[in-house]
Design a protein around this motif. Structure first.
Motif, PDB file in Angstrom:
ATOM      1  N   THR A 152      16.274  -8.092  28.401  1.00 30.19           N
ATOM      2  CA  THR A 152      14.862  -8.094  28.778  1.00 30.19           C
ATOM      3  C   THR A 152      14.738  -7.890  30.290  1.00 30.19           C
ATOM      4  OG1 THR A 152      14.318  -9.558  26.939  1.00 30.19           O
ATOM      5  CG2 THR A 152      12.719  -9.412  28.733  1.00 30.19           C
ATOM      6  N   SER A 153      13.915  -6.920  30.683  1.00 31.10           N
ATOM      7  CA  SER A 153      13.890  -6.500  32.087  1.00 31.10           C
ATOM      8  C   SER A 153      12.461  -6.250  32.563  1.00 31.10           C
ATOM      9  CB  SER A 153      14.714  -5.221  32.283  1.00 31.10           C
ATOM     10  OG  SER A 153      16.058  -5.398  31.876  1.00 31.10           O
ATOM     11  N   THR A 154      12.276  -6.404  33.871  1.00 30.87           N
ATOM     12  CA  THR A 154      11.042  -6.006  34.532  1.00 30.87           C
ATOM     13  C   THR A 154      11.236  -4.611  35.112  1.00 30.87           C
ATOM     14  OG1 THR A 154      10.454  -8.279  35.086  1.00 30.87           O
ATOM     15  CG2 THR A 154       9.392  -6.532  36.363  1.00 30.87           C
ATOM     16  N   TYR A 172       3.778   0.958  27.379  1.00 28.25           N
ATOM     17  CA  TYR A 172       2.968   0.751  28.580  1.00 28.25           C
ATOM     18  C   TYR A 172       2.195   2.035  28.822  1.00 28.25           C
ATOM     19  CZ  TYR A 172       1.633   0.245  33.464  1.00 28.25           C
ATOM     20  OH  TYR A 172       0.919   0.188  34.625  1.00 28.25           O
ATOM     21  N   THR A 205       4.077  -2.249  37.102  1.00 26.69           N
ATOM     22  CA  THR A 205       5.161  -3.030  36.510  1.00 26.69           C
ATOM     23  C   THR A 205       4.923  -3.242  35.020  1.00 26.69           C
ATOM     24  OG1 THR A 205       4.083  -5.132  37.057  1.00 26.69           O
ATOM     25  CG2 THR A 205       5.648  -4.235  38.671  1.00 26.69           C
ATOM     26  N   THR A 248       7.184  -5.189  31.389  1.00 25.95           N
ATOM     27  CA  THR A 248       8.342  -5.909  30.867  1.00 25.95           C
ATOM     28  C   THR A 248       8.802  -5.230  29.578  1.00 25.95           C
ATOM     29  OG1 THR A 248       7.628  -8.004  31.829  1.00 25.95           O
ATOM     30  CG2 THR A 248       9.224  -8.112  30.031  1.00 25.95           C
ATOM     31  N   GLU A 302      11.715  -5.123  26.341  1.00 27.23           N
ATOM     32  CA  GLU A 302      12.805  -5.736  25.581  1.00 27.23           C
ATOM     33  C   GLU A 302      13.974  -4.750  25.504  1.00 27.23           C
ATOM     34  OE1 GLU A 302      12.728  -8.860  24.544  1.00 27.23           O
ATOM     35  OE2 GLU A 302      10.719  -9.067  25.416  1.00 27.23           O
ATOM     36  N   GLU A 322      16.889  -6.956  35.484  1.00 21.98           N
ATOM     37  CA  GLU A 322      17.099  -7.789  34.292  1.00 21.98           C
ATOM     38  C   GLU A 322      16.661  -9.229  34.563  1.00 21.98           C
ATOM     39  OE1 GLU A 322      20.926  -5.452  32.355  1.00 21.98           O
ATOM     40  OE2 GLU A 322      21.257  -7.162  33.687  1.00 21.98           O
ATOM     41  N   LYS A 323      16.054  -9.844  33.541  1.00 17.97           N
ATOM     42  CA  LYS A 323      15.624 -11.230  33.649  1.00 17.97           C
ATOM     43  C   LYS A 323      16.767 -12.159  33.261  1.00 17.97           C
ATOM     44  CE  LYS A 323      10.643 -10.727  33.018  1.00 17.97           C
ATOM     45  NZ  LYS A 323       9.458 -11.228  32.271  1.00 17.97           N
TER      46      LYS A 323
END
Length: 279
Positions: free
Chosen positions: A80-82, A122, A133, A135, A137, A277-278
């Motif tokens: 999971t990333s921003t 998005y 920005t 997020t 998966e 990455e989160k």
């Protein structure tokens, strides 16, 4: 007395034998004790679990000319990333870009066929230079970018006194566009008279100047003051707008004119996509 000494000697030998026997260990006894000791020996070895460190990287960084709908990727996301997308419009003629979006890789074919029905993760429309920005998966994605939004332009304007048996030809150079829409002319004939309006190509304009019968994209015979559509859609190229007073034998005409259109330019933009990455 002799009997007593003999008894004492036998007793002493017996004690020595017993004592010696208590100190002797057989090979079997040694192996057994070793095995017992091995069973209780402590060990310092421990099992370890690998650790994961979040990453951050630049997935795309380039200057592009938007002369068609652009797609970038696929970009693979493992965690999971921003996502940050920075769009900088470098063309001073362009105010906004029609859209930017993110689609799953499985939607690319659908997006190519019809941008409206693709599944977007998005989507942002009519964007100016900015950073956006989202997020995501884990998965594989494409970043998609539309054309520049239309800009309403005045392509030509002026005031001309057009003599009898004469004409005014205004060239419209649209070669530096992707296409134009809603091309329209406004004319104001100050003498409250009429004039012929011709809109045509360079090839047909040449025939017109030679006195032949030219084909027009649009033609208005004896048009009075007002608005006149010239074309709903035009490809890049050179065109001619003609105010023709050739049918008048004596009367000159003073004409104010203005030609406007919605123009789509091939915008130049710089695109940067970063992934974080989160944890």
């Amino acid at each position: 007395m002799k009997y007593t000494k003999l008894l004492f000697s036998v007793l002493l030998v017996t004690i020595l034998v017993v004592a010696t026997a208590g100190c002797i260990t057989s090979p079997e006894d040694t192996a057994e004790q070793t095995n017992k000791n091995a069973g209780v020996t402590e060990t310092s070895a421990t099992s370890s679990t690998p650790t994961w460190t979040p990453r951050e990287w630049t997935a795309y960084d380039s200057t592009e000319k938007l002369d068609s709908h652009l797609y970038i990727g696929s970009i693979d996301i493992d965690h999971t990333s921003t996502i940050s997308m920075t769009i900088k419009i470098l063309d001073p003629r362009v105010d906004t870009i029609s859209y930017i979006g993110i689609i799953p890789a499985s939607e690319l074919t659908t997006w190519k066929q019809s941008k409206e029905i693709a599944e977007y993760k998005y989507l942002n429309k009519h964007i100016r230079s900015n950073t956006f920005t989202a997020t995501l998966e884990p998965g594989s994605y494409y970043f998609v970018i539309g054309l520049a939004d239309p800009v309403q332009e005045t392509l030509a304007s002026g005031t001309e006194v057009i003599k009898a048996r004469s004409y005014l030809a205004v060239p419209l150079d649209l070669s530096d566009t992707l296409y134009v829409m809603n091309l329209e002319a406004y004319v104001d004939i100050r003498e409250d008279l009429d004039i012929d309006i011709v809109f045509t190509t360079p090839e047909e304009y040449k025939i017109f100047t030679e006195g032949g019968t030219a084909k027009a994209i649009e033609y208005y015979k004896k048009a009075k003051s007002g608005y006149y559509p010239l074309a709903d859609y035009l490809e890049p190229g050179l065109y001619y707008f003609i105010l023709d007073n050739g049918y008048s034998l004596l009367t000159k005409k003073t004409v104010d004119y203005r030609i406007t259109s919605d123009v789509i330019y091939p915008a130049t933009v710089h695109i940067t996509i970063k992934v974080k990455e989160k944890s």
